[in-house]
Write an enzyme that holds these catalytic residues in place. Structure first.
Site, short mmCIF file in Angstrom:
data_model
loop_
_atom_site.label_atom_id
_atom_site.label_comp_id
_atom_site.label_asym_id
_atom_site.label_seq_id
_atom_site.Cartn_x
_atom_site.Cartn_y
_atom_site.Cartn_z
CD1 TRP A 149 -15.89 -22.73 -35.48
CD2 TRP A 149 -15.94 -23.40 -33.35
NE1 TRP A 149 -14.74 -22.30 -34.88
CE2 TRP A 149 -14.75 -22.68 -33.58
CE3 TRP A 149 -16.20 -23.89 -32.07
CZ2 TRP A 149 -13.81 -22.49 -32.58
CZ3 TRP A 149 -15.27 -23.68 -31.08
CH2 TRP A 149 -14.09 -23.00 -31.35
CG ASN A 152 -23.24 -20.92 -28.14
OD1 ASN A 152 -24.42 -20.58 -28.19
ND2 ASN A 152 -22.73 -21.83 -28.95
CE1 TYR A 208 -21.67 -25.06 -33.34
CE2 TYR A 208 -20.08 -24.90 -31.56
CZ TYR A 208 -21.17 -24.39 -32.23
OH TYR A 208 -21.76 -23.23 -31.80
NE ARG A 209 -17.99 -32.91 -39.60
CZ ARG A 209 -18.62 -32.44 -40.67
NH1 ARG A 209 -19.95 -32.54 -40.75
NH2 ARG A 209 -17.97 -31.89 -41.65
CG ASP A 254 -22.33 -33.25 -43.17
OD1 ASP A 254 -23.09 -33.20 -42.19
OD2 ASP A 254 -21.29 -32.58 -43.27
CD GLU A 282 -26.92 -22.71 -26.37
OE1 GLU A 282 -26.16 -22.12 -25.57
OE2 GLU A 282 -27.02 -22.39 -27.57
#
Ligand SMILES: Cc1cc2nc3c(=O)[nH]c(=O)nc-3n(C[C@H](O)[C@H](O)[C@H](O)COP(=O)(O)O)c2cc1C
Length: 509
Positions: free
Chosen positions: A216, A198, A202-203, A312, A262
């Site tokens: 995540w 995967n 995710y920051r 955010d 991906e």
């Protein structure tokens, strides 16, 4: 068309007049945000920026930073080597029409088969530009492979300051942010049971030179992989890359079903298989043409650590919440790397264009599941998935409600708080038109439904984290079977012939 590097893409943007170079030093602490936010808030998403001398604590970073590179419809399409996202979606749609699949998962499986025929599966190569500079911090994570703990080759680059998390131009985006955050990291993990890969975006909050947060969220695939490692107690290998072909960055954000690689989608989009190289310190693979690779692990035996606050995509700060700690074992990069970045915050932001591209691309697949679906829009004000407008060709009572339930059950659409369904003649990308129908065509109690479901963990308005209520509104014309007993009035529209005549008069002026 495939890009050989992020720089290649940045240069293409410059040639197309889509990039502004900022040669004066700009601080990674807040100043880049202010510059980029002005672009993102200007009509159509403004320009991409190349900050040539980003500073970190007053020192110029060895690497330039590029931001807002996908922040317009044009640049988003360019990042996938296309003229428009609509043309990519049409191609994907025709691929699926050959043998209509029954669901999203089957549709992407079919896509995978088509890709195999095109020889577009990712393939592993010996080495690549992402390893031009290798900084290996420690011995291998797994004992099975004899990876040598190679000494740093940083000095070979002649760089005065070897690249570390402390001198990369990693931003502190907003005043109350808890620190610096990598904002466009592509995080590679594997399911320990199936080996399925995967890539998710995710920051990552920088804690120090060797550790970051790993944000995540609960419902994301990386988190699911993580839970399996927490169950077995084994160290979880994680690899993060930044840059390379921008198609990779887009694919990391795309809501693919769990289990679909991906890199397969990236290979399809860029029309060339993704070349991967093995990491130095774990068994994961990353794109050979990435700009930066950060290798490491998450240790399930270690307690979670607070991550945040972070300004955010909700437009509010997300308050500190516990997340896993990512330990860095190696950092490799191109010599002439460009650091890719974005900011999130009050809409509209760059992520609106990234999210819209996903919606357009996956619309043909949604239509396979819901033949009555005409179009879908996630307006910028809904910050990604809070608000969905759907237009349908309605032919039987309660069909709008069927669509709402269907959408709430599809992948990350589960996060949607509000769904408004309108008739097929409404342009869902025109919020004004949707609001007009919403107000005109509804009797609020009769035409709405409240339900419950999982919520975005970033949503500060829900009473409990990760769960909440949803509202669906049927703003379509009502049919007799829907409790509507009166005659439905015609919508006011001018005759086509009159419009045409007036058009001619105006043009002759
Ligand atoms: C700029 C940007 C930042 C994001 N940051 C996060 C994040 O920190 N955590 C997260 O779970 N999702 C984040 N997302 C959303 C995920 O990348 C997205 O849901 C993706 O589909 C997740 O992949 P997955 O389904 O493979 O887990 C971000 C998206 C964008 C565009």
């Amino acid at each position: 068309m495939a890009f050989n590097s992020f720089r290649d893409f940045v240069e293409r943007l410059a040639a197309a007049g889509e990039l502004e170079r900022i040669s004066k030093p700009v601080a990674t602490e807040l100043e880049i945000t202010e510059l980029a936010d002005r672009q993102m808030k200007s009509a159509g998403g403004g320009k991409a920026l190349l900050i040539e001398k980003p500073t970190v604590n007053g020192q110029v970073s060895p690497f330039p930073l590029a931001i807002n590179t996908m922040g317009s419809a044009k640049r988003m399409a360019m990042s996938l080597g296309a003229d428009s996202i609509e043309s990519v979606a049409a191609e994907l749609g025709s691929l699926l029409k050959a043998r209509p699949p029954t669901g999203m998962r089957e549709a992407l499986k079919l896509l995978g088969t088509a890709l195999e025929l095109r020889h577009a599966r990712p393939r592993v190569v010996k080495t690549g530009p992402c390893k031009e500079v290798i900084h290996n911090f420690e011995a291998p994570v797994t004992g099975t492979q004899a990876w040598a703990a190679a000494p740093s080759t940083e000095t070979a680059t002649g760089m005065a300051n070897p690249a570390t998390l402390l001198n990369l131009p990693i931003q502190k985006c907003w005043p109350m942010d808890g620190g610096r955050f990598l904002t466009l990291p592509c995080v590679v993990t594997k399911d320990p049971d199936t080996g399925e890969r995967n890539i998710g975006m995710y920051r990552m909050q920088v804690y120090d030179e060797r550790t970051t947060g790993m944000h995540w969220q609960l419902q994301k695939v990386g988190a699911r992989h993580g839970r399996r490692y927490y169950e077995t107690g084994k160290r979880m290998p994680v690899a993060v890359f930044l840059g390379g072909d921008p198609a990779f960055t887009f694919c990391a954000t795309a809501p693919l079903p769990d289990g679909l690689d991906e890199f397969l989608l990236a290979g399809y989009l860029r029309k060339a298989s993704v070349e991967l190289v093995k990491c130095e310190t774990n068994e994961l693979e990353v794109p050979a043409n990435a700009d930066f690779v950060i290798e490491g692990y998450v240790d399930p035996k270690e307690p979670l650590r607070d991550e945040g606050p972070f300004g955010d995509h909700t437009g509010y700060y997300t308050l500190p919440e516990p997340y896993p700690v990512f330990h860095i074992t190696a950092l490799t990069h191109r010599r002439e790397a460009i650091y890719p970045a974005t900011i999130v915050g009050a809409p509209p932001m760059e992520d609106f264009y990234i999210g819209s591209a996903s919606v357009k691309l996956f619309l043909p697949i949604f239509k396979m599941n819901f033949p009555e679906l005409v179009d879908l829009a996630l307006p910028a004000e809904g910050v990604f998935h809070n608000l969905v407008f759907a237009s349908i060709k309605k032919s039987y009572p309660m069909q709008a409600f069927k669509i709402m339930h269907g959408l709430w059950g599809m992948g990350q659409m589960m996060f949607t708080k509000y769904i408004v369904v309108v008739d097929e003649d409404v342009d869902v990308h025109n919020t004004r038109e949707v609001l007009f129908r919403l107000c005109a065509n509804t009797d609020p109690q009769r035409d709405s439904i409240f339900t419950k479901g999982p919520a975005d963990v970033l949503d500060h308005a829900t009473s409990e984290i990760g769960m909440g209520t949803k509202l669906g509104i049927d703003a379509t014309r009502k049919l007799p079977g829907e409790g509507f007993k009166r005659r439905w009035p015609p919508l006011i529209k001018m005759d086509a012939a009159v419009k045409e005549k007036i058009e001619q008069i105006l043009q002759a002026k």
